[in-house]
Design a protein around this motif. Sequence first.
Motif, PDB file in Angstrom:
ATOM      1  N   ASN A 178      30.422  66.497 -44.135  1.00 56.39           N
ATOM      2  CA  ASN A 178      30.319  65.042 -43.929  1.00 56.39           C
ATOM      3  C   ASN A 178      31.481  64.514 -43.106  1.00 56.39           C
ATOM      4  O   ASN A 178      31.321  63.557 -42.341  1.00 56.39           O
ATOM      5  N   TYR A 179      32.643  65.112 -43.225  1.00 52.97           N
ATOM      6  CA  TYR A 179      33.818  64.688 -42.469  1.00 52.97           C
ATOM      7  C   TYR A 179      33.816  65.249 -41.044  1.00 52.97           C
ATOM      8  O   TYR A 179      34.086  64.527 -40.081  1.00 52.97           O
ATOM      9  N   PRO A 195      25.009  70.783 -40.318  1.00 52.27           N
ATOM     10  CA  PRO A 195      23.927  70.500 -41.272  1.00 52.27           C
ATOM     11  C   PRO A 195      22.590  71.076 -40.794  1.00 52.27           C
ATOM     12  O   PRO A 195      22.330  71.180 -39.596  1.00 52.27           O
ATOM     13  N   PHE A 196      21.755  71.434 -41.763  1.00 53.14           N
ATOM     14  CA  PHE A 196      20.442  71.990 -41.438  1.00 53.14           C
ATOM     15  C   PHE A 196      19.549  70.957 -40.759  1.00 53.14           C
ATOM     16  O   PHE A 196      18.652  71.311 -40.007  1.00 53.14           O
ATOM     17  N   ASP A 197      19.804  69.686 -41.020  1.00 53.05           N
ATOM     18  CA  ASP A 197      19.012  68.611 -40.405  1.00 53.05           C
ATOM     19  C   ASP A 197      19.730  67.990 -39.207  1.00 53.05           C
ATOM     20  O   ASP A 197      19.573  66.812 -38.912  1.00 53.05           O
ATOM     21  N   PHE A 198      20.501  68.800 -38.491  1.00 54.31           N
ATOM     22  CA  PHE A 198      21.294  68.333 -37.358  1.00 54.31           C
ATOM     23  C   PHE A 198      20.479  67.564 -36.326  1.00 54.31           C
ATOM     24  O   PHE A 198      20.985  66.653 -35.672  1.00 54.31           O
ATOM     25  N   GLU A 199      19.204  67.915 -36.161  1.00 56.66           N
ATOM     26  CA  GLU A 199      18.382  67.306 -35.111  1.00 56.66           C
ATOM     27  C   GLU A 199      18.226  65.801 -35.274  1.00 56.66           C
ATOM     28  O   GLU A 199      18.048  65.088 -34.295  1.00 56.66           O
ATOM     29  N   LYS A 200      18.319  65.310 -36.494  1.00 58.32           N
ATOM     30  CA  LYS A 200      18.145  63.869 -36.739  1.00 58.32           C
ATOM     31  C   LYS A 200      19.232  63.040 -36.051  1.00 58.32           C
ATOM     32  O   LYS A 200      19.053  61.849 -35.831  1.00 58.32           O
ATOM     33  N   ASP A 201      20.327  63.679 -35.689  1.00 57.18           N
ATOM     34  CA  ASP A 201      21.454  62.976 -35.091  1.00 57.18           C
ATOM     35  C   ASP A 201      21.400  62.915 -33.565  1.00 57.18           C
ATOM     36  O   ASP A 201      22.326  62.413 -32.942  1.00 57.18           O
ATOM     37  N   PHE A 202      20.316  63.429 -32.969  1.00 61.14           N
ATOM     38  CA  PHE A 202      20.231  63.497 -31.518  1.00 61.14           C
ATOM     39  C   PHE A 202      18.888  62.998 -31.020  1.00 61.14           C
ATOM     40  O   PHE A 202      17.857  63.248 -31.632  1.00 61.14           O
ATOM     41  N   GLU A 203      18.927  62.331 -29.877  1.00 59.50           N
ATOM     42  CA  GLU A 203      17.697  61.956 -29.192  1.00 59.50           C
ATOM     43  C   GLU A 203      17.166  63.197 -28.471  1.00 59.50           C
ATOM     44  O   GLU A 203      17.891  64.166 -28.241  1.00 59.50           O
ATOM     45  N   GLU A 204      15.902  63.170 -28.099  1.00 59.69           N
ATOM     46  CA  GLU A 204      15.245  64.314 -27.472  1.00 59.69           C
ATOM     47  C   GLU A 204      15.979  64.792 -26.217  1.00 59.69           C
ATOM     48  O   GLU A 204      16.027  65.995 -25.949  1.00 59.69           O
ATOM     49  N   ASP A 205      16.572  63.874 -25.448  1.00 55.74           N
ATOM     50  CA  ASP A 205      17.300  64.274 -24.245  1.00 55.74           C
ATOM     51  C   ASP A 205      18.452  65.227 -24.570  1.00 55.74           C
ATOM     52  O   ASP A 205      18.838  66.044 -23.731  1.00 55.74           O
ATOM     53  N   ALA A 265      42.693  63.975 -46.330  1.00 57.10           N
ATOM     54  CA  ALA A 265      43.186  64.474 -47.618  1.00 57.10           C
ATOM     55  C   ALA A 265      42.405  65.706 -48.062  1.00 57.10           C
ATOM     56  O   ALA A 265      42.738  66.321 -49.081  1.00 57.10           O
ATOM     57  N   LEU A 266      41.362  66.068 -47.310  1.00 57.27           N
ATOM     58  CA  LEU A 266      40.588  67.266 -47.633  1.00 57.27           C
ATOM     59  C   LEU A 266      41.464  68.505 -47.452  1.00 57.27           C
ATOM     60  O   LEU A 266      42.464  68.475 -46.730  1.00 57.27           O
ATOM     61  N   THR A 267      41.071  69.579 -48.102  1.00 58.68           N
ATOM     62  CA  THR A 267      41.800  70.838 -48.009  1.00 58.68           C
ATOM     63  C   THR A 267      40.819  71.944 -47.621  1.00 58.68           C
ATOM     64  O   THR A 267      39.602  71.739 -47.673  1.00 58.68           O
ATOM     65  N   PRO A 268      41.323  73.133 -47.272  1.00 52.97           N
ATOM     66  CA  PRO A 268      40.413  74.242 -46.968  1.00 52.97           C
ATOM     67  C   PRO A 268      39.505  74.597 -48.153  1.00 52.97           C
ATOM     68  O   PRO A 268      38.442  75.170 -47.968  1.00 52.97           O
ATOM     69  N   MET A 269      39.905  74.236 -49.350  1.00 54.88           N
ATOM     70  CA  MET A 269      39.119  74.555 -50.537  1.00 54.88           C
ATOM     71  C   MET A 269      38.209  73.396 -50.961  1.00 54.88           C
ATOM     72  O   MET A 269      37.508  73.507 -51.971  1.00 54.88           O
ATOM     73  N   SER A 270      38.186  72.324 -50.207  1.00 55.24           N
ATOM     74  CA  SER A 270      37.314  71.195 -50.531  1.00 55.24           C
ATOM     75  C   SER A 270      35.852  71.625 -50.482  1.00 55.24           C
ATOM     76  O   SER A 270      35.494  72.612 -49.838  1.00 55.24           O
ATOM     77  N   ASP A 271      35.019  70.877 -51.147  1.00 53.72           N
ATOM     78  CA  ASP A 271      33.582  71.128 -51.192  1.00 53.72           C
ATOM     79  C   ASP A 271      33.010  71.172 -49.776  1.00 53.72           C
ATOM     80  O   ASP A 271      33.337  70.326 -48.937  1.00 53.72           O
ATOM     81  N   ASP A 272      32.133  72.160 -49.521  1.00 52.62           N
ATOM     82  CA  ASP A 272      31.531  72.297 -48.192  1.00 52.62           C
ATOM     83  C   ASP A 272      30.786  71.039 -47.760  1.00 52.62           C
ATOM     84  O   ASP A 272      30.790  70.688 -46.581  1.00 52.62           O
ATOM     85  N   LYS A 273      30.145  70.372 -48.696  1.00 54.80           N
ATOM     86  CA  LYS A 273      29.410  69.147 -48.356  1.00 54.80           C
ATOM     87  C   LYS A 273      30.378  68.062 -47.885  1.00 54.80           C
ATOM     88  O   LYS A 273      30.105  67.364 -46.899  1.00 54.80           O
ATOM     89  N   GLU A 274      31.505  67.920 -48.568  1.00 54.34           N
ATOM     90  CA  GLU A 274      32.516  66.945 -48.156  1.00 54.34           C
ATOM     91  C   GLU A 274      33.059  67.272 -46.777  1.00 54.34           C
ATOM     92  O   GLU A 274      33.222  66.386 -45.932  1.00 54.34           O
ATOM     93  N   LEU A 275      33.346  68.560 -46.553  1.00 51.93           N
ATOM     94  CA  LEU A 275      33.869  68.974 -45.251  1.00 51.93           C
ATOM     95  C   LEU A 275      32.843  68.743 -44.147  1.00 51.93           C
ATOM     96  O   LEU A 275      33.184  68.261 -43.064  1.00 51.93           O
TER      97      LEU A 275
END
Length: 171
Positions: free
Chosen positions: A57-58, A85-95, A45-55
Amino acid sequence: MILLITGASHTGKTALAQRLLKKYGYPYFSIDHLKMGLIRSKNTALTPMSDDKELTNYLWPIVREIIKTVIENKQNLIIEGCYIPFDFEKDFEEDYIRHIKYRCLVMSESYIQHHYNDIKAYADTIETRLNDSDCTLESLIHDNMETLKMCRQYGVDYLLIDKNYYVDIDI
């Protein structure tokens, strides 16, 4: 190898990805294409004008899993877009992390003030912008200063565009 290119709107992410495609032969993926495909197919239901944070997160969980798949298949891919996201690294293991490079494009306030008309003139270099009326001098300065603040807060690599627009990345 994965190269993530992010930054505020109008900083040249897509143009840089296109140049790197020609230089290295690595394909690139625009998160905006994913966004619009999901929106147009009514998968959100998001649109191109939706909040950047919402986009973000999706879209980020999908992009994150694409990144893992590309790395597992020993492929190369450039991914560009605002929704990393600026903290993208938290979503990945070192490998995974050792196969990811991250670069954020940021324009200085001085650059924006002195080159605003150029920024607007080059907005359609790679992709056609149907409506660019929300790109104002004030919004560009605000978005880039916020991006710079977040880059510094999270300690991620950024390229500051200050005097002249020259952006290149060695892979």
